[in-house]
Each structure stands twice: as C-alpha cells, then as structure tokens.
Design a protein around this motif. Structure first.
Motif, PDB file in Angstrom:
ATOM      1  N   ALA A   5     -14.717  -7.987  -7.012  1.00 42.49           N
ATOM      2  CA  ALA A   5     -13.418  -7.163  -7.442  1.00 42.49           C
ATOM      3  C   ALA A   5     -12.448  -8.204  -6.838  1.00 42.49           C
ATOM      4  CB  ALA A   5     -13.252  -5.953  -6.793  1.00 42.49           C
ATOM      5  N   GLN A   6     -11.210  -8.507  -7.785  1.00 36.67           N
ATOM      6  CA  GLN A   6     -10.069  -8.869  -7.153  1.00 36.67           C
ATOM      7  C   GLN A   6      -8.963  -7.712  -6.894  1.00 36.67           C
ATOM      8  OE1 GLN A   6      -8.534 -12.052  -9.753  1.00 36.67           O
ATOM      9  NE2 GLN A   6      -7.307 -12.818  -8.184  1.00 36.67           N
ATOM     10  N   LEU A   7      -8.545  -7.723  -5.621  1.00 41.78           N
ATOM     11  CA  LEU A   7      -7.421  -6.965  -5.166  1.00 41.78           C
ATOM     12  C   LEU A   7      -6.204  -7.429  -5.958  1.00 41.78           C
ATOM     13  CD1 LEU A   7      -7.772  -4.706  -3.295  1.00 41.78           C
ATOM     14  CD2 LEU A   7      -6.299  -6.117  -1.772  1.00 41.78           C
ATOM     15  N   THR A   8      -5.593  -6.347  -6.701  1.00 43.15           N
ATOM     16  CA  THR A   8      -4.351  -6.486  -7.387  1.00 43.15           C
ATOM     17  C   THR A   8      -3.055  -5.955  -6.731  1.00 43.15           C
ATOM     18  OG1 THR A   8      -4.692  -4.634  -8.939  1.00 43.15           O
ATOM     19  CG2 THR A   8      -5.502  -6.733  -9.867  1.00 43.15           C
ATOM     20  N   ASN A   9      -3.299  -4.897  -5.903  1.00 37.80           N
ATOM     21  CA  ASN A   9      -2.207  -4.092  -5.361  1.00 37.80           C
ATOM     22  C   ASN A   9      -2.435  -3.657  -3.967  1.00 37.80           C
ATOM     23  OD1 ASN A   9       0.888  -3.237  -5.385  1.00 37.80           O
ATOM     24  ND2 ASN A   9      -0.364  -1.035  -5.458  1.00 37.80           N
ATOM     25  N   VAL A  10      -1.583  -3.893  -2.995  1.00 39.60           N
ATOM     26  CA  VAL A  10      -1.674  -3.293  -1.717  1.00 39.60           C
ATOM     27  C   VAL A  10      -0.377  -2.388  -1.551  1.00 39.60           C
ATOM     28  CG1 VAL A  10      -2.227  -3.273   0.644  1.00 39.60           C
ATOM     29  CG2 VAL A  10      -3.204  -4.967  -0.881  1.00 39.60           C
ATOM     30  N   ALA A  11      -0.281  -0.998  -1.416  1.00 40.59           N
ATOM     31  CA  ALA A  11       0.865  -0.318  -1.324  1.00 40.59           C
ATOM     32  C   ALA A  11       1.566  -0.559  -0.017  1.00 40.59           C
ATOM     33  CB  ALA A  11       0.502   1.300  -1.319  1.00 40.59           C
ATOM     34  N   THR A  12       3.011  -0.629   0.110  1.00 40.49           N
ATOM     35  CA  THR A  12       3.701  -1.025   1.133  1.00 40.49           C
ATOM     36  C   THR A  12       4.072   0.347   1.972  1.00 40.49           C
ATOM     37  OG1 THR A  12       5.441  -1.453  -0.199  1.00 40.49           O
ATOM     38  CG2 THR A  12       4.314  -3.316   0.349  1.00 40.49           C
ATOM     39  N   VAL A  13       4.146   1.169   1.295  1.00 38.07           N
ATOM     40  CA  VAL A  13       4.479   2.489   1.713  1.00 38.07           C
ATOM     41  C   VAL A  13       3.458   3.682   1.354  1.00 38.07           C
ATOM     42  CG1 VAL A  13       7.005   2.090   1.447  1.00 38.07           C
ATOM     43  CG2 VAL A  13       5.574   3.148  -0.390  1.00 38.07           C
ATOM     44  N   PRO A  14       3.344   4.536   2.437  1.00 35.64           N
ATOM     45  CA  PRO A  14       2.219   5.710   2.303  1.00 35.64           C
ATOM     46  C   PRO A  14       2.667   6.660   1.050  1.00 35.64           C
ATOM     47  CG  PRO A  14       3.293   6.085   4.207  1.00 35.64           C
ATOM     48  CD  PRO A  14       4.060   4.740   3.601  1.00 35.64           C
ATOM     49  N   GLY A  15       1.625   7.283   0.890  1.00 40.05           N
ATOM     50  CA  GLY A  15       1.712   8.241  -0.233  1.00 40.05           C
ATOM     51  C   GLY A  15       1.975   9.655   0.327  1.00 40.05           C
ATOM     52  N   ASP A  16       1.909  10.656  -0.492  1.00 37.21           N
ATOM     53  CA  ASP A  16       2.023  11.851   0.278  1.00 37.21           C
ATOM     54  C   ASP A  16       1.425  12.336   1.362  1.00 37.21           C
ATOM     55  OD1 ASP A  16       4.325  12.276  -1.579  1.00 37.21           O
ATOM     56  OD2 ASP A  16       3.257  13.347  -2.913  1.00 37.21           O
ATOM     57  N   THR A  17      -0.018  11.627   1.125  1.00 40.53           N
ATOM     58  CA  THR A  17      -1.111  12.268   2.209  1.00 40.53           C
ATOM     59  C   THR A  17      -0.805  11.442   3.356  1.00 40.53           C
ATOM     60  OG1 THR A  17      -2.458  10.795   1.147  1.00 40.53           O
ATOM     61  CG2 THR A  17      -2.682  12.883   0.422  1.00 40.53           C
ATOM     62  N   GLY A  18      -0.006  10.518   3.403  1.00 44.25           N
ATOM     63  CA  GLY A  18      -0.043   9.354   4.353  1.00 44.25           C
ATOM     64  C   GLY A  18      -0.866   8.166   4.361  1.00 44.25           C
TER      65      GLY A  18
ATOM     66  N   LEU B 266     -10.659  -0.287 -13.040  1.00 43.42           N
ATOM     67  CA  LEU B 266      -9.759  -0.376 -12.083  1.00 43.42           C
ATOM     68  C   LEU B 266     -10.465   0.418 -10.646  1.00 43.42           C
ATOM     69  CD1 LEU B 266      -6.726  -1.032 -11.281  1.00 43.42           C
ATOM     70  CD2 LEU B 266      -6.031   1.501 -11.990  1.00 43.42           C
ATOM     71  N   ILE B 267     -10.622  -0.237  -9.526  1.00 45.11           N
ATOM     72  CA  ILE B 267     -10.991   0.328  -8.583  1.00 45.11           C
ATOM     73  C   ILE B 267      -9.792   0.854  -7.654  1.00 45.11           C
ATOM     74  CG2 ILE B 267     -12.671   0.229  -6.602  1.00 45.11           C
ATOM     75  CD1 ILE B 267     -13.875   0.020  -9.410  1.00 45.11           C
ATOM     76  N   THR B 268      -9.686   2.104  -7.083  1.00 48.95           N
ATOM     77  CA  THR B 268      -8.532   2.555  -6.446  1.00 48.95           C
ATOM     78  C   THR B 268      -9.177   3.151  -5.171  1.00 48.95           C
ATOM     79  OG1 THR B 268      -8.558   4.574  -7.274  1.00 48.95           O
ATOM     80  CG2 THR B 268      -7.104   2.939  -8.280  1.00 48.95           C
ATOM     81  N   ALA B 269      -8.580   2.940  -3.958  1.00 49.92           N
ATOM     82  CA  ALA B 269      -9.113   3.729  -2.797  1.00 49.92           C
ATOM     83  C   ALA B 269      -7.723   3.927  -1.955  1.00 49.92           C
ATOM     84  CB  ALA B 269      -9.867   2.884  -1.905  1.00 49.92           C
ATOM     85  N   SER B 270      -7.891   5.124  -1.014  1.00 47.80           N
ATOM     86  CA  SER B 270      -7.006   5.190  -0.134  1.00 47.80           C
ATOM     87  C   SER B 270      -7.196   4.943   1.190  1.00 47.80           C
ATOM     88  CB  SER B 270      -6.520   6.615  -0.278  1.00 47.80           C
ATOM     89  OG  SER B 270      -6.108   7.288  -1.414  1.00 47.80           O
TER      90      SER B 270
END
Length: 378
Positions: free
Chosen positions: A259-272, A227-231
């Motif tokens: 790499a196949q993208l599986t998820n793009v967040a629709t709301v930001p996390g605590d860091t914005g 799993l590859i994750t980025a902010s």
C-alpha cells in the motif's frame, strides 16, 4: 528354613531392581531440539488496525422529480462511466413547458412595449431640439432658450431610461427562452448515467416509484484502487511517511499486499486521533469496503543485542532462564528479556552469538541434565 531362604531371595531381587532404576535415572538422556543464538538489531512489527473504503463515492441525483420507468442495474453491479442506470419521467413536464411558454410570450410583449416607449422618447428629443425661442421676445411670447435646453435635457434623460428598459426587457426574453428550453428538455424522460467506473452500492426505489431531485437515486463507488484508512495517535504519526510504501494484511489476500501512503493528517480529528490514508491496487474488486486491514510497521527497538528464539524462554514466578547446550548437557542460564515477539526475543545474560539453546523438550530438564539433540548424528 525354606521360608527364610525365599525371603532372602526376595530381598536380593528388590535390591537389584532398585539399583537398576537408580542407575537408569543417573544415565537418562533427554531428547531436545536446539537453535543458535544470533546478534543483531531487534525489531518489533507494530500493527495498526485499518479499514478498507471506496477511493471515491458518487451519488446519482435526477435533474427533476419524476416516476422511475426503467432500472437497468442492481446493487453490486459493476458499471463503466456513462453506463445507463435508470430512466426518470417527469410528472409535470408538459405543464412546466406551458408555463415557460407563457412567461416567454409575456417577456416578448414587455420588450415590444419598451421598444415603443424608446421610440416615443427619441421623437420627443427631436421635437425638443427643433423648438427655438422667438428673437427679441424671449420670455414674453414663448419659452426662453434656457427652458428649451431644459426640455431637451429632460427628453434625453427619458430616452436613456427607455433604452435601459429595452435592454432589461431583452435580457428577460433571453432568460425566458433558456428556461423554456430547459423545461422542454426536462419534460421528456431523463436517462441517469454512471458518473464513474465502479460498483453500484445502493438503489433507492423501484420501477413505478417516484424519485426526487433532493436525494440520490443510486450511489456508485470506485473500488480500484482501494482506500485504506486508519486512526493513529500523535506518537504514531512518526511511523508513517507520505508517499512511502507499506505492507498491509487484508482479509481478501493470503499474502501481505503493498500500500502506498497518500495522506497523513497534520491536525487531529474530533476524537483526538490523526487519520492516515493509503491506496492498494484492487483491479478485481476483491477488497470490499469495510474489509479489515492491518498495517505492518517494522520498528527498531534494540540495536546490537542478543536475539534468541522466544520458545527457548522458560518463565517461572520468580525468574526467566534458558538452557544452554554445553558438552551435551543442558546448563541453566538466567536471562533478562528486553523485548519480545512471537518468534524472537532480545535478551541479556551469559549467552552469546553461536551458543545453542534448547527450544523443545526443556520443560522436563534440570540444570546439568544430559541431552541428545534430535537429528544430530550420534
């Protein structure tokens, strides 16, 4: 006289040398390398730093506290689903069985008492129904008909309550039987097995230590896929499309991997920032958790522009220019850089597709200097 002649000869020789040097400077030809300019769409490879993580993490928790009597794996071992990891022997298994046996005996005794009470209530109902008020003497010599009906109703109510008590006692017996069975199962050694295929990343304790059922004895992580994750920022979310495939540079591979993208967040996390996740096939487990990865995202910057090799640019404190090749001479041409990368740059200026520009040797050139293109037939 002789001294005068020698002095004259020396002056003639010096003049001849100076004339030769001047002539050599006028005819100096600088060897250079060149490339042709092209027209097209200039794109920038935007890089997004990411990190590899396990695609799944499963803690292995004992069902009951006890002593670790056997461990069959080490940290870093690969395991399959169902493989034995360790054996835990409960410390108070026999006493728990005894307690549950006593609880079951007590529940059965209460059930017997409830059944006896119900039987008594049934007999009371029958006796109440058998009573009759004497004809013509109602209310004088015995209970009236209404009183008898009230006694029957009261007896039936007591029977209903006794029947409910029996059902409640039966449930308590069943629950005690289940708890006894669980205690018996837990009284023997418990074999901890892997809940998934993966790699054992942590083991808490050694043989002889006590394990609890409040924290994991071990953790098994799945590395395939990785799993590859980025902010990313809100502006960068438009660069990613869920389900799309992207090129990613990882430390474990000399070549970019897909790499196949599986998820793009629709709301930001605590860091914005917004999180994105992608999966990479990792059958050999070479991409370890924590490995740095880089998303390579081509982004169109300028369309229908002039593109030159970046190494052709010459930058000074007050101008940027290139040397264009015209009739074996280097002609200085000022340019404006619209966008630049390591290999190529988009520019505007008096240059066009097909023109050749100097890419090596331009440091010593001046405007109008004669050049010789390396590798070109003379």
């Amino acid at each position: 006289m002789k001294r005068g002649i020698l002095l004259s000869l020396l002056l003639i020789l010096l003049a001849a040398c100076s004339s030769d040097e001047t002539e050599e400077e006028k005819t100096r030809v600088t060897p250079v390398e060149t490339e042709e300019i092209r027209e097209g769409t200039f794109t920038v490879e935007r890089e997004i730093i990411a990190r590899a993580e396990p695609s799944a993490t499963s803690p292995v928790v004992p069902g009951a506290p006890g002593e670790i009597t056997f461990i069959s794996v080490e940290e870093g071992d690969s395991v399959e689903r169902g493989d034995a990891l360790a054996e835990i022997t409960p410390g108070q298994g026999e006493s728990q069985v005894e307690l549950q046996e006593n609880a079951l005996a007590q529940a059965r005794q209460q059930l017997d008492q409830a059944i006896a009470s119900r039987d008594d209530a049934e007999e009371a109902v029958e006796r109440a129904k058998d009573q009759e008020a004497p004809e013509g003497l109602s209310g004088l010599l015995g209970p009236s008909e209404q009183e008898l009906e009230g006694q029957v109703a009261q007896a039936e109510q007591q029977l209903s309550q006794a029947s409910s008590a029996v059902e409640s006692a039966r449930l308590q017996v069943e629950q005690a039987e289940i708890q006894l069975e669980q205690a018996r199962e837990q009284s023997g050694p418990e074999t901890l097995t892997s809940p998934r295929s993966g790699v054992v990343t942590s083991i808490q304790g050694n043989v002889g230590d006590m394990a609890t059922n409040q924290q994991p004895f071990a953790t098994v992580v799945s590395l395939n896929p990785a799993l590859i994750t980025a902010s990313i920022t809100a502006e960068q979310t438009s660069l990613f499309e869920e389900g799309a495939k992207y090129q990613v540079d990882v430390e474990a591979s000399d070549e970019p991997v897909e790499a196949q993208l599986t998820n793009v967040a629709t709301v930001p996390g605590d860091t914005g920032l917004y999180s994105v996740e992608a999966e990479i096939s990792n059958p050999d487990g070479s991409i370890k958790p924590g490995t740095t990865a880089v998303f390579q995202l081509p982004e169109t910057v300028v369309e229908n522009t002039t593109i030159i090799p970046t190494e052709a640019l010459v930058e000074t404190s007050d101008e940027t220019f290139v040397y264009k090749v015209e009739e074996k001479k280097a002609v200085k041409v000022p340019v404006s850089v619209e966008s630049s990368q390591t290999e190529e740059s988009a520019v505007t200026g008096d240059v066009s597709e097909g023109d050749s520009v100097v890419t090596s040797g331009q440091i010593t050139l001046t405007d109008g200097a004669e050049i010789r293109i390396i590798g070109e037939d003379e």
